[in-house]
Design a protein around this motif. Structure first.
Motif, PDB file in Angstrom:
ATOM      1  N   PHE A 114       0.823  -1.202   0.000  1.00  0.00           N
ATOM      2  CA  PHE A 114       0.000   0.000   0.000  1.00  0.00           C
ATOM      3  C   PHE A 114       0.862   1.259   0.000  1.00  0.00           C
ATOM      4  O   PHE A 114       0.548   2.258  -0.641  1.00  0.00           O
ATOM      5  CB  PHE A 114      -0.880  -0.047   1.255  1.00  0.00           C
ATOM      6  CG  PHE A 114      -1.555   1.237   1.611  1.00  0.00           C
ATOM      7  CD1 PHE A 114      -2.700   1.642   0.949  1.00  0.00           C
ATOM      8  CD2 PHE A 114      -1.055   2.044   2.628  1.00  0.00           C
ATOM      9  CE1 PHE A 114      -3.331   2.824   1.279  1.00  0.00           C
ATOM     10  CE2 PHE A 114      -1.680   3.231   2.957  1.00  0.00           C
ATOM     11  CZ  PHE A 114      -2.824   3.613   2.283  1.00  0.00           C
TER      12      PHE A 114
ATOM     13  N   TRP B 283       0.460   4.775  -2.317  1.00  0.00           N
ATOM     14  CA  TRP B 283      -0.316   5.776  -1.584  1.00  0.00           C
ATOM     15  C   TRP B 283       0.508   7.017  -1.283  1.00  0.00           C
ATOM     16  O   TRP B 283       0.067   8.143  -1.463  1.00  0.00           O
ATOM     17  CB  TRP B 283      -0.880   5.172  -0.294  1.00  0.00           C
ATOM     18  CG  TRP B 283      -1.813   6.123   0.385  1.00  0.00           C
ATOM     19  CD1 TRP B 283      -1.580   6.849   1.501  1.00  0.00           C
ATOM     20  CD2 TRP B 283      -3.124   6.493  -0.066  1.00  0.00           C
ATOM     21  NE1 TRP B 283      -2.674   7.637   1.788  1.00  0.00           N
ATOM     22  CE2 TRP B 283      -3.627   7.446   0.843  1.00  0.00           C
ATOM     23  CE3 TRP B 283      -3.923   6.112  -1.146  1.00  0.00           C
ATOM     24  CZ2 TRP B 283      -4.890   8.017   0.707  1.00  0.00           C
ATOM     25  CZ3 TRP B 283      -5.174   6.680  -1.279  1.00  0.00           C
ATOM     26  CH2 TRP B 283      -5.646   7.619  -0.366  1.00  0.00           C
TER      27      TRP B 283
ATOM     28  N   GLY C 171      -1.068   8.919  -3.940  1.00  0.00           N
ATOM     29  CA  GLY C 171      -2.415   8.868  -3.358  1.00  0.00           C
ATOM     30  C   GLY C 171      -3.392   8.190  -4.300  1.00  0.00           C
ATOM     31  O   GLY C 171      -4.568   8.526  -4.336  1.00  0.00           O
ATOM     32  N   ALA C 172      -2.884   7.267  -5.137  1.00  0.00           N
ATOM     33  CA  ALA C 172      -3.666   6.516  -6.135  1.00  0.00           C
ATOM     34  C   ALA C 172      -4.018   7.373  -7.345  1.00  0.00           C
ATOM     35  O   ALA C 172      -4.732   6.927  -8.239  1.00  0.00           O
ATOM     36  CB  ALA C 172      -4.923   5.888  -5.550  1.00  0.00           C
TER      37      ALA C 172
ATOM     38  N   ASN D 142      -4.450   3.625  -9.022  1.00  0.00           N
ATOM     39  CA  ASN D 142      -5.142   2.893  -7.954  1.00  0.00           C
ATOM     40  C   ASN D 142      -4.863   1.386  -8.076  1.00  0.00           C
ATOM     41  O   ASN D 142      -4.977   0.820  -9.149  1.00  0.00           O
ATOM     42  CB  ASN D 142      -6.652   3.155  -8.071  1.00  0.00           C
ATOM     43  CG  ASN D 142      -7.388   2.864  -6.782  1.00  0.00           C
ATOM     44  OD1 ASN D 142      -6.763   2.694  -5.742  1.00  0.00           O
ATOM     45  ND2 ASN D 142      -8.704   2.812  -6.836  1.00  0.00           N
TER      46      ASN D 142
ATOM     47  N   THR E 155      -4.673   0.143  -2.299  1.00  0.00           N
ATOM     48  CA  THR E 155      -5.165   1.510  -2.102  1.00  0.00           C
ATOM     49  C   THR E 155      -6.685   1.555  -2.230  1.00  0.00           C
ATOM     50  O   THR E 155      -7.337   2.378  -1.586  1.00  0.00           O
ATOM     51  CB  THR E 155      -4.509   2.504  -3.086  1.00  0.00           C
ATOM     52  OG1 THR E 155      -4.618   1.983  -4.409  1.00  0.00           O
ATOM     53  CG2 THR E 155      -3.060   2.723  -2.765  1.00  0.00           C
TER      54      THR E 155
ATOM     55  N   TYR F  80      -8.097   0.777   1.073  1.00  0.00           N
ATOM     56  CA  TYR F  80      -8.029   1.951   1.955  1.00  0.00           C
ATOM     57  C   TYR F  80      -9.079   2.996   1.561  1.00  0.00           C
ATOM     58  O   TYR F  80      -9.796   3.530   2.408  1.00  0.00           O
ATOM     59  CB  TYR F  80      -6.618   2.557   1.905  1.00  0.00           C
ATOM     60  CG  TYR F  80      -6.481   3.771   2.786  1.00  0.00           C
ATOM     61  CD1 TYR F  80      -6.222   3.630   4.144  1.00  0.00           C
ATOM     62  CD2 TYR F  80      -6.651   5.050   2.267  1.00  0.00           C
ATOM     63  CE1 TYR F  80      -6.114   4.746   4.958  1.00  0.00           C
ATOM     64  CE2 TYR F  80      -6.546   6.164   3.077  1.00  0.00           C
ATOM     65  CZ  TYR F  80      -6.281   6.002   4.415  1.00  0.00           C
ATOM     66  OH  TYR F  80      -6.196   7.112   5.221  1.00  0.00           O
TER      67      TYR F  80
END
Lengths: 306, 421
Positions: A239, A243, A247-248, A255, A259, A262
């Motif tokens: 992850f 991330w 942040g994807a 993505n 992620t 999450y």
């Protein structure tokens, strides 16, 4: 009642393993089963106290038929896992051969080179990502400054925001941070290759490639197999790198399954749906592990080498 | 025997004093996520000095994680006693049973001008009961580097979105600098809403029958996506804004401080930090920063009425002391001495604020051009989830991952799913 020696031995073994068994049940089996249970409910972060209502397979159906499923699967399997693991194994093998070479020994640089190789591995992933984000920065990053200074580019490149460069950037960070482990493990395996076999092959007229291909590589295969399996599992579930780097994003372009777990659980608050993704990931990895051992059975390889 | 009696007496006295001191000592935890940590710690020291027997530990976690973290903690009986949250989270927290009703706390003391002296009290209410105390008020407004605009020959601040785009092109063409830049990742949510509101649309609106519907058409969404995408496609801003979450991101702030960017959009506290940073870097020089009202579209400019709320964890063992801390945090001296980057959320105090001339855009925006999130919160969808799906859809459209049409279709489908339509 008097126990037979065999029964006594079994009882002792059972008693010694029992605490570990309890720990595994408490910290692994119970959360796994609880996660499985959640995946069949519509529980959200706002309904943690009340609990969710059962929804059957709705979460699984929604995830597997969602428009984003294919993109997320490709990102996870191809970019995050396949590309980065292949790069790591090839580069790791290269580093191991270099560190084991006579060239470095003659230059008295073996210890220094090994230490340098370990620096990225000793860097925590969070620190590695922050450092690389700075290196990639379009305004202040040294990579852009160098590329601009050499005339290779005319405008700064936003490496982590541009669709063309964002995945190679993430893979670069993962490979930089994790290749040393592969390199060091393969170096240890390289040192188990019997030198008399290599000398014999040299006497028999084998060139360096033939010695590597028919003697060294078979000795390394069990280690490569285990490292590949472990790397695939670690990376598939990873992850942190995606991330923290993007942040994807941009959008949802990078993505991946981890992620998505999450995002669904802690951004969209849908814990049940997120649990279903987690269970799917576990099933995929379990199937992968089983198939991997079937096709690349470690015991077989050890037999061949032994 | 006499010696033994003395020893026993001494031990008893010691035990009694320990027990008394244990009963009197209350340790509260206050979670505060803004950047004014040193100032807030100093304020808490003052509170501790005025309230012997109460000590306060201050915790800070990243804003983007704070909502989920508190919900998780609260669900298992944990978490800080007093928590600093966004206006729009209060209803979610109340629904989750994470926070204490204000009715249960006012027994420990009232605010000088009453609870209703606070703005946006509607956002603190869940099923008619208030669960938080609005703490600070803010909104976003435009910020200009007047010298950059002057260099480009732009004499008046833009008043519409089209003029903003046009002026950005002029700044780029005449100076090579960036005209308008914005955070295009998570917090693109704000400018996007301002764009839609000023053009008569909103993501969720009341359907007139007591229910809620998607309040924006596909065409309006595509128009908004194309508007912001133009800045990237025409090279008016760096693609790196796609990964910029916050208006106070160093890349945006530094460009404004260095005079490499002419126009921006940001909240009040960020502007005050920007002013301080500029003045620190250029002591005694005339400040070339000025705020202005947001852009208008087919209708007048609108921004959100935002801010922070203080809530008491439903798991707290010290509600009285927590309430005492809440009252201290809402007092005028706190905003005058410590929390100076923020505007208080009490009408009486707001009316007494003396704004700096550079802040006139914020004061006008706050007084005349703000609205609450309204149907977003009332519909039960929640601002947070709506915010996240919107940011992702706009990120996908702006980066070229999806076409604006595809991103708009997916966003509308997602909002409909959230509304249960």
């Amino acid at each position: 009642m008097k126990l037979s020696p065999l029964a006594r031995e079994r009882f002792t073994i059972f008693m010694m393993l029992f605490p570990t068994f309890l720990i595994l049940v408490g910290f692994y089996l119970y959360p796994t089963l609880y996660n499985l249970e959640l995946s069949f409910t519509d529980i959200t972060l706002l309904k943690l106290r009340q609990g969710g209502d059962p929804v059957g397979l709705a979460n699984y159906t929604e995830f597997l038929t969602s428009s984003s499923f294919f993109d997320i699967a490709i990102n996870t399997v191809f970019w995050l896992t396949a590309i980065s693991v292949v790069c790591r194994i090839i580069l790791g093998l290269g580093f191991a051969l270099l560190l084991n070479s006579n060239f470095l020994k003659r230059m008295h640089m073996t210890t220094l080179a090994r230490l340098i190789l370990l620096v990225p591995w000793a860097t925590p992933p969070v620190v590695a990502v922050i450092a690389w984000r700075w290196l990639f920065d379009p305004t202040h990053g040294p990579i852009n400054s160098w590329l601009l200074a050499t005339g290779l580019i005319s405008d700064p490149v936003a490496f982590t925001a541009n669709l063309t460069t964002v995945w190679p950037s993430i893979v670069t960070i993962i490979v930089w941070n994790t290749t040393p482990l592969i390199g060091v493990s393969l170096l240890a395996a390289l040192q188990t290759v019997p030198s008399d076999l290599l000398e014999a092959s040299e006497i028999d007229g084998a060139n360096r490639w033939q010695s590597f291909r028919f003697i060294t590589l078979p000795y390394l295969m069990p280690t490569i197999s285990v490292l590949t399996l472990m790397s695939v599992i670690w990376t598939f579930n990873n992850f942190v790198y995606v991330w923290l780097t993007t942040g994807a994003g941009p959008g949802t372009y990078t993505n991946v399954l981890a992620t998505e777990v999450y995002l669904k659980a802690f951004v969209d608050l849908r814990l049940g749906y997120s649990a279903a993704i987690g269970v799917t990931m576990a099933i995929v990895m379990a199937a992968f592990g089983a198939l991997y051992f079937r096709f690349f059975g470690l015991s077989d390889m050890q037999d061949k080498v032994g | 025997m006499k010696y033994l009696s003395k020893k026993l007496l001494l031990s008893a006295a010691l035990m009694a004093s320990t027990a008394l001191s244990a009963a009197a000592d209350v340790n509260l935890t206050f979670r505060f996520n803004d950047s004014e940590r040193e100032e807030m710690r100093a304020a808490l020291d003052e509170f501790e000095a005025a309230n012997p027997g109460i000590t306060v530990d201050m915790q800070t976690i990243a804003w983007k994680d704070s909502r989920d973290q508190f919900l998780r903690e609260s669900a298992v009986g944990q978490g800080p006693d007093v928590v600093h949250i966004a206006f729009v989270w209060t209803q979610e927290m109340a629904e989750a049973g994470a926070v204490t009703a204000i009715d249960d706390l006012v027994q420990y003391g009232a605010f000088p001008n009453g609870f209703e002296d606070h703005i946006a009290t509607d956002l603190t209410k869940y099923e008619g009961t208030a669960y938080g105390v609005p703490w600070s008020a803010d909104t976003w407004a435009m910020v200009y580097r007047t010298d950059v605009l002057e260099e480009a020959g732009v004499s008046d601040f833009p008043t519409t979105w089209d003029e903003l785009l046009e002026d950005s092109k002029i700044v780029k063409e005449k100076t090579g600098k960036t005209g308008f830049a914005f955070p295009a990742a998570n917090q693109i949510w704000f400018p996007v809403n301002y764009y839609l509101w000023s053009n008569g649309a909103e993501f969720v609106s009341a359907d007139g029958n007591g229910g809620y519907k998607v309040g924006v058409t596909k065409e309006q969404l595509v128009d908004a996506m194309n508007y912001f995408k133009t800045y990237l496609d025409d090279g008016l801003v760096s693609q790196s804004i796609l990964s910029i979450d916050m208006p106070h991101d160093p890349a945006l702030m530094q460009a404004l401080i260095d005079g490499q960017q002419g126009m921006a959009v940001m909240p009040t506290n960020t502007f005050r930090q920007l002013l301080s940073a500029w003045e620190e870097a250029n002591p005694g020089a005339e400040v070339p920063l000025q705020s202005g009202v947001m852009m208008g579209g087919s209708e007048g400019p609108k921004t959100h009425l935002g801010g922070r709320t203080l809530v008491v964890n439903s798991n707290t063992k010290h509600p009285e002391e927590a309430w005492k801390l809440m009252q201290f945090l809402n007092s005028a001296p706190l905003f005058e001495k410590y929390y100076t980057n923020q505007f208080p959320a009490q009408k009486t105090m707001l009316s007494e604020i003396e704004y700096r001339p550079e802040e006139s855009g914020f004061s006008t925006q706050l007084a005349e051009n703000t609205r609450t999130w309204g149907a977003y919160a009332d519909s039960g969808v929640g601002v947070g989830p709506l915010w996240n799906v919107t940011s992702r859809a706009f990120g996908a459209a702006l980066s070229g991952q999806n076409s604006p049409e595809q991103a708009a279709d997916e966003l509308i489908a997602e909002i409909n799913r959230m509304l249960g339509n």
